[in-house]
Design an enzyme around this catalytic site. Structure first.
Site, PDB file in Angstrom:
ATOM      1  N   MET A 256       8.735 118.620  21.497  1.00 19.52           N
ATOM      2  CA  MET A 256       8.712 118.513  19.974  1.00 19.52           C
ATOM      3  C   MET A 256       7.246 118.203  19.486  1.00 19.52           C
ATOM      4  O   MET A 256       6.516 117.389  20.061  1.00 19.52           O
ATOM      5  CB  MET A 256       9.897 117.397  19.483  1.00 19.52           C
ATOM      6  CG  MET A 256       9.757 117.265  18.078  1.00 19.52           C
ATOM      7  SD  MET A 256      10.400 118.794  17.241  1.00 19.52           S
ATOM      8  CE  MET A 256      12.019 118.620  17.307  1.00 19.52           C
TER       9      MET A 256
ATOM     10  N   HIS B  43       4.710 113.561  27.960  1.00 22.45           N
ATOM     11  CA  HIS B  43       4.889 112.328  27.303  1.00 22.45           C
ATOM     12  C   HIS B  43       6.116 111.711  27.836  1.00 22.45           C
ATOM     13  O   HIS B  43       7.121 111.982  28.084  1.00 22.45           O
ATOM     14  CB  HIS B  43       5.344 112.720  25.720  1.00 22.45           C
ATOM     15  CG  HIS B  43       4.629 113.374  24.985  1.00 22.45           C
ATOM     16  ND1 HIS B  43       4.742 114.298  23.816  1.00 22.45           N
ATOM     17  CD2 HIS B  43       3.254 113.356  25.032  1.00 22.45           C
ATOM     18  CE1 HIS B  43       3.706 114.594  23.463  1.00 22.45           C
ATOM     19  NE2 HIS B  43       2.612 114.209  23.871  1.00 22.45           N
TER      20      HIS B  43
ATOM     21  N   ASP C 164       1.289 117.914  19.279  1.00 27.42           N
ATOM     22  CA  ASP C 164       0.304 117.143  20.161  1.00 27.42           C
ATOM     23  C   ASP C 164      -0.380 118.334  21.171  1.00 27.42           C
ATOM     24  O   ASP C 164       0.456 118.888  21.864  1.00 27.42           O
ATOM     25  CB  ASP C 164       1.059 116.173  21.017  1.00 27.42           C
ATOM     26  CG  ASP C 164      -0.047 115.349  21.722  1.00 27.42           C
ATOM     27  OD1 ASP C 164      -0.980 115.147  21.119  1.00 27.42           O
ATOM     28  OD2 ASP C 164       0.288 114.787  22.692  1.00 27.42           O
TER      29      ASP C 164
ATOM     30  N   SER D 185       6.474 117.865  26.531  1.00 26.51           N
ATOM     31  CA  SER D 185       7.371 116.782  25.976  1.00 26.51           C
ATOM     32  C   SER D 185       8.359 117.023  26.539  1.00 26.51           C
ATOM     33  O   SER D 185       8.846 117.027  27.415  1.00 26.51           O
ATOM     34  CB  SER D 185       6.849 116.652  24.453  1.00 26.51           C
ATOM     35  OG  SER D 185       7.209 115.349  24.073  1.00 26.51           O
ATOM     36  N   THR D 186       9.516 116.691  25.241  1.00 33.56           N
ATOM     37  CA  THR D 186      10.979 116.868  25.592  1.00 33.56           C
ATOM     38  C   THR D 186      11.348 118.048  26.400  1.00 33.56           C
ATOM     39  O   THR D 186      10.981 119.254  26.075  1.00 33.56           O
ATOM     40  CB  THR D 186      11.557 116.984  24.237  1.00 33.56           C
ATOM     41  OG1 THR D 186      11.238 116.038  23.254  1.00 33.56           O
ATOM     42  CG2 THR D 186      13.111 116.715  24.552  1.00 33.56           C
TER      43      THR D 186
END
Length: 358
Positions: free
Chosen positions: A290, A197, A293, A171-172
């Protein structure tokens, strides 16, 4: 409680006003300055020392990318880009992430005011995440999109190596982490499947840039296609990606269903399908991001026989998803980003499955 301070940089007075309104409506966030261009922004940043900067991609007097590069080289701080949902906007945004931006927000094409307000929760969440992120000083020019493309080469797999699969969730901060891992892989490595993501409209540009810098072929996943060695498949923004079986072959399954863990695509969906259909032939990798998931699904992968690796805290932009995977017992190794790709290859070669590194 100390508020997270933000400087908004955008040449549009409307966007500056909207972002200020959205951010200041939150009890934990506060806009300490707004600038119409990087020259104004430079002085405001110097005097207010904000926790986070939101930065427009395209501005007069100095391009947003030029300003971002200066920030990350001279005074690194968390930056969230405000992008346009166009092909050029996507390309520029990917370059911004290469330069060190933590994340981005895509401006709506139509109904800007209402659209931005509807995105208010997402915008504020990204600012909060950015404020807690680890920002790395750029000591050398970032990876250049114009660099000569590596030779793809010809796959030379044994029958057993074609059954293997490398599975990545992020993700991030993940776009650069994914690139760093994929660039270590030879043209004849097992198939790689990836959920990062990212919203619709940006994953095609992300895949294209990776394809230009990697020896393996990289593309957005397409429903029903075979998953082949020497290729990496990226979940399209706005669709869940799962690995299915068709006889002896692995195939892409894309689903337009509800978000999982607030995400679409979701790492959970991909990892669950891999646990079910790939099992001990998978190597799982959880990179920076973050939230949680994919953590429970990575545990399912481990129970199914996969070997799982998590990125370590020191090299993560945000140590959330790897931490959660470690916490539930899903991880076999914790490694800095620079060691993950080589370790994946070592495990494959140790079993005599990968015939060549080049």
């Amino acid at each position: 409680m100390a508020k997270t301070t933000v400087v908004v940089v955008d040449d549009s007075a409307l966007i500056r006003a909207l972002l200020t309104e959205i951010i200041n409506a939150q009890p934990d966030l506060h806009v300490v300055g707004a600038a119409a261009d990087p020259f104004q922004a430079r002085e405001i940043i110097r005097t207010t020392n904000p926790n986070v900067v939101t930065l427009d991609v395209e501005m007069p007097r100095m391009d947003g990318l030029d300003f971002l590069e200066k920030i990350m080289r001279l005074r690194p701080m968390p930056v969230v880009m405000v992008s346009t949902l166009t092909e050029r906007g996507a390309d520029v945004t990917m370059r911004a992430l290469e330069l060190g931006a933590v994340d981005f927000v895509a401006k709506p094409k139509l109904g800007v005011a209402n659209g931005m307000r509807e995105m208010g929760s997402e915008i504020c969440d990204k600012i909060r995440i950015a404020a807690k992120s680890r920002v790395f000083r750029k000591t050398a020019p970032a990876h250049a999109a114009s660099a000569p493309a590596p030779v793809k080469g010809t796959a030379t797999f044994s029958r057993h190596s074609t059954e293997k699969m490398i599975v990545i969730g992020a993700s991030t901060g993940g776009t650069e982490a994914i690139r760093e891992v994929l660039e270590t892989f030879p043209a004849d490595c097992p198939a790689v499947v990836i959920t990062q993501h990212m919203p619709p409209g940006f994953t095609a540009s992300f895949a294209k840039r990776l394809d230009g810098s990697c020896r393996i072929r990289v593309a957005e996943a397409r429903h029903g296609e075979r998953i082949l060695p020497g290729h990496a498949y990226i979940a399209p923004g706005g669709q869940h990606f799962a690995v299915g079986r068709s006889g002896a072959n692995y195939v892409v399954e894309l689903h337009d269903t509800e978000p999982v863990n607030r995400h679409k695509p979701s790492v959970e969906v991909l990892f669950k399908s891999v646990a079910r259909n790939v099992g001990p032939n998978a190597i799982g990798v959880m990179l920076t991001g973050m939230g949680k998931d994919g953590a429970l699904a990575m545990m399912e992968m481990k129970r199914a026989g996969s070997h799982n690796i998590a990125q370590d805290e020191a090299t993560c932009v945000v140590y959330g998803m790897p931490r959660e995977a470690v916490a539930v017992g899903a991880v076999d190794q914790i490694l800095p980003i620079g060691q993950i790709g080589p370790q994946v290859l070592e495990r494959l070669m140790a079993g005599g499955k990968l015939l060549s590194r080049v």
